[in-house]
Scaffold this active site. Sequence first.
Site, mmCIF file in Angstrom:
data_model
loop_
_atom_site.group_PDB
_atom_site.id
_atom_site.type_symbol
_atom_site.label_atom_id
_atom_site.label_comp_id
_atom_site.label_asym_id
_atom_site.label_seq_id
_atom_site.Cartn_x
_atom_site.Cartn_y
_atom_site.Cartn_z
ATOM 1 N N LYS A 77 0.872 -1.179 0.000
ATOM 2 C CA LYS A 77 0.000 0.000 0.000
ATOM 3 C C LYS A 77 0.909 1.229 0.000
ATOM 4 O O LYS A 77 1.896 1.276 0.747
ATOM 5 C CB LYS A 77 -0.880 0.013 1.254
ATOM 6 C CG LYS A 77 -1.961 -1.038 1.203
ATOM 7 C CD LYS A 77 -2.942 -0.913 2.333
ATOM 8 C CE LYS A 77 -4.119 -1.850 2.121
ATOM 9 N NZ LYS A 77 -3.750 -3.221 1.728
ATOM 10 N N ASP A 111 -1.760 -1.976 -4.124
ATOM 11 C CA ASP A 111 -3.154 -2.040 -3.682
ATOM 12 C C ASP A 111 -3.807 -0.671 -3.824
ATOM 13 O O ASP A 111 -3.113 0.358 -3.823
ATOM 14 C CB ASP A 111 -3.221 -2.416 -2.186
ATOM 15 C CG ASP A 111 -2.929 -3.893 -1.925
ATOM 16 O OD1 ASP A 111 -2.747 -4.656 -2.887
ATOM 17 O OD2 ASP A 111 -2.899 -4.265 -0.730
ATOM 18 N N MET A 112 -5.143 -0.668 -3.907
ATOM 19 C CA MET A 112 -5.828 0.629 -3.920
ATOM 20 C C MET A 112 -6.471 0.877 -2.561
ATOM 21 O O MET A 112 -7.079 -0.010 -1.991
ATOM 22 C CB MET A 112 -6.902 0.652 -5.025
ATOM 23 C CG MET A 112 -7.455 2.030 -5.274
ATOM 24 S SD MET A 112 -6.187 3.266 -5.633
ATOM 25 C CE MET A 112 -5.845 2.921 -7.356
ATOM 26 N N GLN A 142 -11.186 -0.442 -8.492
ATOM 27 C CA GLN A 142 -12.346 -0.826 -7.677
ATOM 28 C C GLN A 142 -13.639 -0.569 -8.463
ATOM 29 O O GLN A 142 -13.876 0.569 -8.901
ATOM 30 C CB GLN A 142 -12.353 0.009 -6.391
ATOM 31 C CG GLN A 142 -11.111 -0.180 -5.533
ATOM 32 C CD GLN A 142 -10.794 1.043 -4.676
ATOM 33 O OE1 GLN A 142 -10.915 2.184 -5.132
ATOM 34 N NE2 GLN A 142 -10.375 0.820 -3.440
ATOM 35 N N ARG A 163 -5.558 -5.595 -11.159
ATOM 36 C CA ARG A 163 -6.401 -6.423 -10.288
ATOM 37 C C ARG A 163 -7.750 -5.700 -10.172
ATOM 38 O O ARG A 163 -7.783 -4.531 -9.781
ATOM 39 C CB ARG A 163 -5.772 -6.570 -8.910
ATOM 40 C CG ARG A 163 -6.693 -7.296 -7.923
ATOM 41 C CD ARG A 163 -6.325 -7.060 -6.477
ATOM 42 N NE ARG A 163 -5.046 -7.660 -6.133
ATOM 43 C CZ ARG A 163 -4.271 -7.202 -5.141
ATOM 44 N NH1 ARG A 163 -4.645 -6.156 -4.419
ATOM 45 N NH2 ARG A 163 -3.128 -7.782 -4.876
ATOM 46 N N LYS A 166 -14.070 -5.256 -5.981
ATOM 47 C CA LYS A 166 -15.281 -4.436 -5.827
ATOM 48 C C LYS A 166 -14.972 -3.143 -5.062
ATOM 49 O O LYS A 166 -15.556 -2.106 -5.317
ATOM 50 C CB LYS A 166 -16.364 -5.236 -5.102
ATOM 51 C CG LYS A 166 -16.912 -6.398 -5.922
ATOM 52 C CD LYS A 166 -18.131 -7.031 -5.257
ATOM 53 C CE LYS A 166 -18.561 -8.271 -6.030
ATOM 54 N NZ LYS A 166 -19.729 -8.944 -5.423
ATOM 55 N N HIS A 221 -14.661 -13.213 -4.466
ATOM 56 C CA HIS A 221 -15.140 -14.525 -4.007
ATOM 57 C C HIS A 221 -16.577 -14.723 -4.430
ATOM 58 O O HIS A 221 -17.259 -15.624 -3.946
ATOM 59 C CB HIS A 221 -15.060 -14.632 -2.482
ATOM 60 C CG HIS A 221 -13.810 -14.063 -1.907
ATOM 61 N ND1 HIS A 221 -13.696 -12.744 -1.526
ATOM 62 C CD2 HIS A 221 -12.604 -14.620 -1.704
ATOM 63 C CE1 HIS A 221 -12.470 -12.518 -1.089
ATOM 64 N NE2 HIS A 221 -11.787 -13.633 -1.189
ATOM 65 N N ARG A 283 -12.442 -6.911 6.757
ATOM 66 C CA ARG A 283 -13.015 -8.242 6.508
ATOM 67 C C ARG A 283 -14.304 -8.427 7.321
ATOM 68 O O ARG A 283 -15.253 -9.037 6.865
ATOM 69 C CB ARG A 283 -12.015 -9.360 6.859
ATOM 70 C CG ARG A 283 -10.690 -9.331 6.150
ATOM 71 C CD ARG A 283 -10.763 -9.572 4.662
ATOM 72 N NE ARG A 283 -11.182 -8.512 3.799
ATOM 73 C CZ ARG A 283 -10.434 -7.508 3.324
ATOM 74 N NH1 ARG A 283 -9.194 -7.375 3.664
ATOM 75 N NH2 ARG A 283 -10.948 -6.605 2.490
HETATM 76 P P1 FDA Z 1 -18.894 -10.028 -2.088
HETATM 77 O O1 FDA Z 1 -18.616 -9.039 -1.014
HETATM 78 O O2 FDA Z 1 -20.168 -9.916 -2.846
HETATM 79 O O3 FDA Z 1 -18.764 -11.481 -1.470
HETATM 80 C C1 FDA Z 1 -19.066 -12.655 -2.209
HETATM 81 C C2 FDA Z 1 -18.938 -13.862 -1.284
HETATM 82 O O4 FDA Z 1 -17.585 -14.002 -0.850
HETATM 83 C C3 FDA Z 1 -19.717 -13.748 0.033
HETATM 84 O O5 FDA Z 1 -21.047 -14.169 -0.128
HETATM 85 C C4 FDA Z 1 -18.912 -14.654 0.942
HETATM 86 O O6 FDA Z 1 -19.202 -16.001 0.684
HETATM 87 C C5 FDA Z 1 -17.502 -14.390 0.497
HETATM 88 N N1 FDA Z 1 -16.860 -13.301 1.266
HETATM 89 C C6 FDA Z 1 -16.599 -12.050 0.823
HETATM 90 N N2 FDA Z 1 -15.973 -11.327 1.775
HETATM 91 C C7 FDA Z 1 -15.863 -12.140 2.845
HETATM 92 C C8 FDA Z 1 -15.314 -11.975 4.147
HETATM 93 N N3 FDA Z 1 -14.749 -10.837 4.531
HETATM 94 N N4 FDA Z 1 -15.373 -13.023 4.994
HETATM 95 C C9 FDA Z 1 -15.929 -14.213 4.620
HETATM 96 N N5 FDA Z 1 -16.471 -14.417 3.393
HETATM 97 C C10 FDA Z 1 -16.434 -13.406 2.529
HETATM 98 N N6 FDA Z 1 -10.199 -3.860 -1.964
HETATM 99 C C11 FDA Z 1 -9.702 -2.619 -2.146
HETATM 100 O O7 FDA Z 1 -10.420 -1.629 -1.950
HETATM 101 N N7 FDA Z 1 -8.404 -2.444 -2.544
HETATM 102 C C12 FDA Z 1 -7.578 -3.495 -2.807
HETATM 103 O O8 FDA Z 1 -6.419 -3.296 -3.188
HETATM 104 C C13 FDA Z 1 -8.103 -4.807 -2.642
HETATM 105 N N8 FDA Z 1 -7.332 -5.908 -2.879
HETATM 106 C C14 FDA Z 1 -7.914 -7.159 -2.879
HETATM 107 C C15 FDA Z 1 -7.174 -8.277 -3.257
HETATM 108 C C16 FDA Z 1 -7.774 -9.514 -3.342
HETATM 109 C C17 FDA Z 1 -6.966 -10.692 -3.784
HETATM 110 C C18 FDA Z 1 -9.163 -9.669 -3.032
HETATM 111 C C19 FDA Z 1 -9.856 -10.974 -3.169
HETATM 112 C C20 FDA Z 1 -9.878 -8.570 -2.608
HETATM 113 C C21 FDA Z 1 -9.273 -7.327 -2.502
HETATM 114 N N9 FDA Z 1 -9.975 -6.216 -2.056
HETATM 115 C C22 FDA Z 1 -9.435 -4.959 -2.213
HETATM 116 C C23 FDA Z 1 -11.270 -6.402 -1.344
HETATM 117 C C24 FDA Z 1 -12.479 -6.292 -2.270
HETATM 118 O O9 FDA Z 1 -12.600 -4.978 -2.724
HETATM 119 C C25 FDA Z 1 -13.773 -6.717 -1.558
HETATM 120 O O10 FDA Z 1 -13.998 -5.881 -0.452
HETATM 121 C C26 FDA Z 1 -13.794 -8.162 -1.084
HETATM 122 O O11 FDA Z 1 -13.116 -9.004 -1.963
HETATM 123 C C27 FDA Z 1 -15.243 -8.682 -0.989
HETATM 124 O O12 FDA Z 1 -15.854 -8.633 -2.237
HETATM 125 P P2 FDA Z 1 -16.187 -9.916 -3.154
HETATM 126 O O13 FDA Z 1 -15.823 -9.572 -4.536
HETATM 127 O O14 FDA Z 1 -15.555 -11.116 -2.600
HETATM 128 O O15 FDA Z 1 -17.763 -10.009 -3.198
#
Ligand code: FDA
Length: 301
Positions: A77, A111-112, A142, A163, A166, A221, A283
């Site tokens: 970061k 990272d953002m 994002q 990358r 959301k 995820h 998280r």
């Molecule tokens: P969504 O939130 O819709 O979740 C889909 C499903 O995933 C949920 O139903 C659950 O099953 C599972 N899940 C998601 N989050 C969970 C949690 N905390 N605990 C348990 N289960 C969970 N953001 C950012 O602003 N800057 C960044 O640089 C990054 N970098 C980054 C790297 C990587 C490798 C990942 C996977 C994510 C990030 N993020 C990030 C975080 C991202 O923006 C987002 O907040 C989370 O990934 C949750 O969003 P999902 O896309 O998983 O979908």
Amino acid sequence: MNWKFAWKAASRFIAGEKLEDAIRVVRDLNSKGINATLDHLGEHTHTPDESIRATEDIIKIFDEIEKHDVAANVSIKLTQIGLALGDEICEKNLVRILTKAQVTQNFVRIDMEDSSYVDRTLLMYEKMRQKYLFGNTGVVIQSYLYRSEKDILRLGSLQSRIRLCKGAYKEPPEIAYPQKKDVDIAYDRLGDLLIDASIKAGMPEISHNGKIPPIPAIASHDPNRLVQIKELADKRNYSRRAIEFQMLYGIRRDLQEQNVQEGYPVRIYVPYGTQWYPYYVRRLAERPANIWFFISNFFRK
Ligand code: FDA
């Protein structure tokens, strides 16, 4: 951070406090055909000295990756290496990190962070690519931000490795979609743009050592997002090795393994270190069920 039960709950998402803990986790992931990106937790250093110490800690990671011969790159970061203190100190620290990454043939993902840093983060990334000619770095976009489509189109000219996530910060409706469904729709549209950008750049695949990622890295995820992008890619005869799926350590292991079996590169974000509190809180905020998990640990402490 000093509550034992809090660490017990947080440790589901964090590899441990030391780099050796993280390397152990990476080795285990590698044995399942999964690559990693290591994140030495920390953000918002308050003094130039702190930012230099954080930079030196990051530089050590590359040596450990080499020494243990594991398939991992590094995520950082910019506020960890001084962005909040000024562009100049951050630039100096970042050049040191990217130089080390280059020497060890590795890659750094920037990272953002929250929206107040997006412009400066992207400018710093572009400076590294254009002024210093570093090819071994990529950035994060994002999908909750209205501006992201324009950013992807702009970064496309540099064949940027992006990358797509959301977004994890609380942002106002003036700049970010308040509704989850709109964030998802934007995610699919931006994923499509990344596939386009990759095809234009000759569809570069992940490197053989698993360190240099392809252009689109789909970090989610959410199974529906993964299905959408896979369908889109298949329609265009897109190589499975030219896209990677990224997930966070401790989340949806079933989905991680399923993607490996389908022949896609998978990379797990492996955070470690003593500064785990802000990461853990993000998280918790993403999923209310995690808060119940936290509370049940309190009663079991
Ligand atoms: P969504 O939130 O819709 O979740 C889909 C499903 O995933 C949920 O139903 C659950 O099953 C599972 N899940 C998601 N989050 C969970 C949690 N905390 N605990 C348990 N289960 C969970 N953001 C950012 O602003 N800057 C960044 O640089 C990054 N970098 C980054 C790297 C990587 C490798 C990942 C996977 C994510 C990030 N993020 C990030 C975080 C991202 O923006 C987002 O907040 C989370 O990934 C949750 O969003 P999902 O896309 O998983 O979908």
